[in-house]
Design a protein around this motif. Sequence first.
Motif, short mmCIF file in Angstrom:
data_model
loop_
_atom_site.label_atom_id
_atom_site.label_comp_id
_atom_site.label_asym_id
_atom_site.label_seq_id
_atom_site.Cartn_x
_atom_site.Cartn_y
_atom_site.Cartn_z
N LEU A 118 0.84 -1.21 0.00
CA LEU A 118 0.00 0.00 0.00
C LEU A 118 0.87 1.25 0.00
O LEU A 118 0.56 2.23 -0.66
CB LEU A 118 -0.86 0.03 1.26
N ARG A 166 1.01 4.61 -6.03
CA ARG A 166 0.98 5.99 -6.52
C ARG A 166 0.03 6.13 -7.71
O ARG A 166 0.04 7.12 -8.40
CB ARG A 166 2.38 6.42 -6.99
N ALA A 224 -5.38 9.09 -6.90
CA ALA A 224 -5.47 9.89 -5.68
C ALA A 224 -5.81 8.98 -4.50
O ALA A 224 -5.24 9.12 -3.41
CB ALA A 224 -6.54 10.97 -5.85
N ALA A 225 -6.74 8.02 -4.76
CA ALA A 225 -7.14 7.13 -3.66
C ALA A 225 -5.94 6.32 -3.18
O ALA A 225 -5.75 6.13 -1.98
CB ALA A 225 -8.25 6.20 -4.16
N ILE A 236 -2.82 7.15 -3.33
CA ILE A 236 -1.86 8.00 -2.61
C ILE A 236 -2.35 8.24 -1.19
O ILE A 236 -1.57 8.22 -0.23
CB ILE A 236 -1.64 9.32 -3.37
N PHE A 237 -3.68 8.42 -1.03
CA PHE A 237 -4.22 8.56 0.32
C PHE A 237 -3.95 7.29 1.13
O PHE A 237 -3.57 7.35 2.30
CB PHE A 237 -5.72 8.86 0.27
N ASP A 238 -4.16 6.10 0.49
CA ASP A 238 -3.89 4.84 1.18
C ASP A 238 -2.41 4.74 1.55
O ASP A 238 -2.05 4.29 2.64
CB ASP A 238 -4.28 3.65 0.29
N ALA A 239 -1.54 5.18 0.61
CA ALA A 239 -0.11 5.14 0.87
C ALA A 239 0.24 6.03 2.05
O ALA A 239 1.04 5.66 2.92
CB ALA A 239 0.66 5.59 -0.37
N ALA A 240 -0.41 7.21 2.10
CA ALA A 240 -0.15 8.12 3.21
C ALA A 240 -0.60 7.50 4.52
O ALA A 240 0.10 7.60 5.55
CB ALA A 240 -0.87 9.45 2.97
N ALA A 275 -5.28 0.30 7.85
CA ALA A 275 -4.60 1.27 6.98
C ALA A 275 -5.54 1.73 5.88
O ALA A 275 -5.63 2.93 5.58
CB ALA A 275 -3.34 0.65 6.39
N GLY A 332 -7.02 5.45 5.16
CA GLY A 332 -6.87 6.08 3.85
C GLY A 332 -8.20 6.63 3.35
O GLY A 332 -8.26 7.75 2.83
N TYR A 339 -9.05 9.81 5.21
CA TYR A 339 -8.27 10.94 4.68
C TYR A 339 -8.94 11.46 3.41
O TYR A 339 -9.09 12.65 3.21
CB TYR A 339 -6.85 10.48 4.31
N ARG A 340 -9.34 10.50 2.55
CA ARG A 340 -9.89 10.91 1.25
C ARG A 340 -11.22 11.62 1.45
O ARG A 340 -11.48 12.65 0.83
CB ARG A 340 -10.07 9.66 0.39
N ALA A 352 -2.23 13.84 4.68
CA ALA A 352 -1.61 12.82 3.84
C ALA A 352 -0.20 13.24 3.47
O ALA A 352 0.75 12.45 3.55
CB ALA A 352 -2.46 12.59 2.59
N ALA A 354 2.24 12.88 6.29
CA ALA A 354 2.66 11.50 6.52
C ALA A 354 3.70 11.08 5.50
O ALA A 354 4.73 10.48 5.83
CB ALA A 354 1.45 10.57 6.45
N LEU A 355 3.45 11.42 4.21
CA LEU A 355 4.41 11.04 3.16
C LEU A 355 5.76 11.71 3.40
O LEU A 355 6.82 11.10 3.26
CB LEU A 355 3.85 11.42 1.79
N ASP A 366 -5.98 17.07 -5.13
CA ASP A 366 -5.49 15.72 -5.44
C ASP A 366 -4.24 15.78 -6.32
O ASP A 366 -3.27 15.06 -6.10
CB ASP A 366 -6.57 14.92 -6.16
#
Lengths: 430, 418
Positions: free
Chosen positions: A368, A372, A375-376, A378-382, B328, B332, B335-336, B344, B347-348, B398
């Motif tokens: 996860l 990249r 958008a979804a 990337i949110f999951d990655a974050a 997780a 996510g 967040y969305r 987000a 965190a990255l 986004d």
Amino acid sequence: MVITWRAAALTALGIVPVVLTASAGAVLLWSVAVLVVCVVDALLAASPRAVSLERTVARAVRLTEATTSVVVVTNGSSRALRGIARDAWPPSAGAEDNRHALSVPPGESVRLTTRLVPSRRGDRQAGSVTLRTVGPLGVAGRQLSIPLPGRLRVLPEFASRKHLPSRLARLREMDGRAAVQVRGEGTEFDSLREYVLGDDVRSIDWRASARSTDLVVRTWRPERDRRVILVLDTARTSAARVGDQPRLDASIEAALLLGALASKAGDRVELLAFDRTVRSRVVGAAGPRLLPALADATAILQPVLVETDWPGLVGAIRERVSQRSLVVLLSTLDPSAVANGLLPVVDQLASLHTVVLASVSDPEVAALRAGRGSAAEIFDAAAAERGELERLAATMVLNRHGVDVVSALPDDLAPRLADTYLALKAAGRL
Amino acid sequence: MTTTAPTSVTTTVGPTTPAAAPRTTAAGALRSRLRSWRWPVAGMLALLLAVLVTSVLTPERSLTRFAPDNPEPTGGQALAQVLMDQGVDVTYTRSVAEAIGAAGPGTTLLVANDYGMADDVARSLLETGATIALVAPGATLLAAATSEVAHAQQSPDATPTTAGCTDPDARAAGTLTSRGGGLEASDASDDASSSAPVLCFTSDAGASHYAVFTSQVLPADESASTGPVVRALDDAGPLTNEQITTDGAATLGLRMLGHEDELVWLIPDRPVAAAEGGGMGDLLPPWAGVLFLQLVVLGIVCALWRGRRLGPLVAEDLPVTVPSSETALGRGRLYRRARAWGHAAAALRAGAAHRMAARLGVPRSAGAPTMIDAVSRATDRPTEQVAGLLYGPPPADDADLARLAIELDQLESEVHRA
């Protein structure tokens, strides 16, 4: 009563007279005739009630290995027994070809062997044995399902035993080495021997060398007879699926490998499975009896959907040991579970014992984190990144309290934990 | 759960130790089967009883159009009920023979929806001597009754019409709305021998909804020298439960059917045309029917053969299945949904910074300037760019977030190379 394909064929044969006579009476007549033949045949079949059954099944088998369930069918009736028998097992017992053709003369017995290849750890209870006897014509017969208890314990696979030889080799290496790098209080003086190239010069015993013509070094050996307590957390966090198995199964693998290794290293190993109460316990087993005891005790463990009672667990450990031991907590590094459960009691443990927390991490979370695509993703990655940071923070907090943390993917946890144990042993920290 | 005693260990691994062999005979199996069948059988009996009781207690109802026992919008129960309350004895039948038997002088014979009636049947109905009421009469019946009234050439609109005639029933009703095809005086009405028919509720197009005339068919027993009075309404619609209260429909219906104390309510069954061919049946050989029967029997036998399972299924106690990555993913999604680009991105950035710091040997306690400095030296990038990436403002949408994520990945990969 039960009918066979022959009864259907007999009925189909009735089409000829029915078409030739073209009368509804022929249909009725033929149906009655078929019915009479079926009833007479069923009455002439050997009664399954007169049969006695006896089951023999292995007490335990390791996951993925094959075993057999043997049912002895004794024909107590005065007629020959012909038909089918089915030895029913739950799907995960892996009973393939559990249908057997029967042909038993009166008063005789036959052994029916069903091969079992279990696909899941735990106790498997056998179902009933179904007997279907057919009459002399094979048109109809009788059927009966007789409950025949039987239990097969499926032990953990212990796939991590492939890592055992290499770890044992390293243990021997440590054992015979001239000097352990760190000469702490935990290493014990063993003997003196001649210096060979490569030995640490600091381990040369000058006094002994003076008496001898050669340089003599002291050898040390790792301490023995230490206690290792393996604690399996069977509470709700152990139910989570990592890969295709619950977190608990990976923990069991790690516990078995560490148990085997520590037992070979001369330490005394105990196991405690705990959530709100002691689910399973292995105490006082040593040598060749240890591993079977560990496998048997962990075979029946199932995750329980409750929160771990950490103070109770500390009490259970204190009850068992008073001297300094290595306590291996096979639990999870879930930040909230650590903050609310382990942290308040960790000092009580770490002040007395060497504590290692082993946690299974999830390869899916790692996947996860790399997402990249949209958008979804990337949110999951974050979110996954945030989770990892929180786990890292929890690790640092635990380290400050003197707890070593081992976090690894399911397949790596067992060898990583074994390595941690060897490192602790080498450092004399047990 | 097993708890091994502190000093004794008895567990063995491997398929070598046979467990105690249980032994069972089938003695109690029949009893247990009877016990297991007890509740299903009791349930079936209870269901059967319930169906019987319901069918006995439920009053008889029909779905036939304009039937006096049909409470649906298209039924005639309302009208029949009021007539009965007024003392009229209503006899409902669907059989012409029964109707002829019940009808006679002093009764009203109501014939409704009689399409397809044979001519001789129509005549014998008119010969009973009863007062006739026709509702939506078919062409045959109307023609048998009189030659002076016929169905209208052009259907009138379904608009309210006023009586406009001398018939007292129609005058009492006043207005009427009908969707029927209409009636009109036919060309033969100039015959002076009989009294002229009275046509009421005539629409602008010239078609009437209601007609009163004398039947040209004399009673069979010749009890009267003239035919009975016939009152014809072109459609059953106004008299149905749905429309009986609109306009003067109720008045007209009650008066039209309430002239006598007894009312025979006939809605003829559709006659079966005798001339109709045998259809597909004629094309098949004579043994086709019994062959079908035998195949049905064969189907049942096959169902019995294949349907019997070899013993009951054995249930598996399945473990709980909660994917570990669920939390997780849930976070996510949160967040969305909250459009938390800032969270987000933070965190990255923190994740990337942590990994780069570990690689570059920057201590965890080091501040942002040290970190920026170290990364910009490792990647040969200007410090402003690195600072913007690692500590810049949060992204606003986004696309911004995606760009930031990809640039962070690039930065990280360059550090790894260094």
